[in-house]
Design an enzyme around this catalytic site. Sequence first.
Site, PDB file in Angstrom:
ATOM      1  N   VAL A  82      -6.378 -79.582  -5.541  1.00 47.01           N
ATOM      2  CA  VAL A  82      -6.968 -78.077  -6.039  1.00 47.01           C
ATOM      3  C   VAL A  82      -6.550 -77.227  -5.080  1.00 47.01           C
ATOM      4  CG1 VAL A  82      -9.237 -77.445  -7.295  1.00 47.01           C
ATOM      5  CG2 VAL A  82      -9.327 -79.083  -6.942  1.00 47.01           C
ATOM      6  N   LYS A  83      -6.056 -76.267  -5.676  1.00 49.44           N
ATOM      7  CA  LYS A  83      -5.150 -75.337  -5.500  1.00 49.44           C
ATOM      8  C   LYS A  83      -5.957 -74.621  -6.111  1.00 49.44           C
ATOM      9  CE  LYS A  83      -0.060 -73.725  -5.598  1.00 49.44           C
ATOM     10  NZ  LYS A  83       1.111 -74.421  -6.648  1.00 49.44           N
TER      11      LYS A  83
END
Length: 215
Positions: A82-83
């Site tokens: 997850v960015k």
Amino acid sequence: MKYFLDTADVSEIRRLNRLGIVDGVTTNPTIISREGRDFKEVINEICQIVDGPVSAEVTGLTCDEMVTEAREIAKWSPNVVVKIPMTEEGLAAVSQLSKEGIKTNVTLIFTVAQGLSAMKAGATFISPFVGRLEDIGTDAYALIRDLRHIIDFYGFQSEIIAASIRGLAHVEGVAKCGAHIATIPDKTFASLFTHPLTDKGIETFLKDWDSFKKK
């Protein structure tokens, strides 16, 4: 150094993945929007092609929004990362997600302090932006060297993804500076294995071989 593809073009990812040198993929909302397809659908398809980490970015701005999105995105595939943007709220989200075992990639890093803060929050990856730093006259390579020194000196587990790569010189430069990973646009990827002299050499070899066979 590992090579990630910075694209959401599934056909290009599939084509380049067959080379055996693609170690992961990064995306962002801009890249996803170019594909004109459902976000989850694109990420899942990429995860089926590439075995390595695939970064998918949240769009929320508060810690609670990011954490909620991240928990959902993390369910899509085991190799999803997850960015999260480098903000106060982003750091709080990374800290919480790290405790839950959710892998994160903290993006939009431009200073040593930002990188160190992301490491301390538990980021799996940190993404300094090479091209954008050069745009403002800052030595991006010095930043990467400093971040790598901090990781090695203090024993942080975070890995550096050199982002905003705009050409072969950037790839070679970040490799020399100790980046763990370079995330490379698909249009730049061909420069990793092509050169005019290589083409000329092949042409000469084939021409000479053809002449030999005709003797």
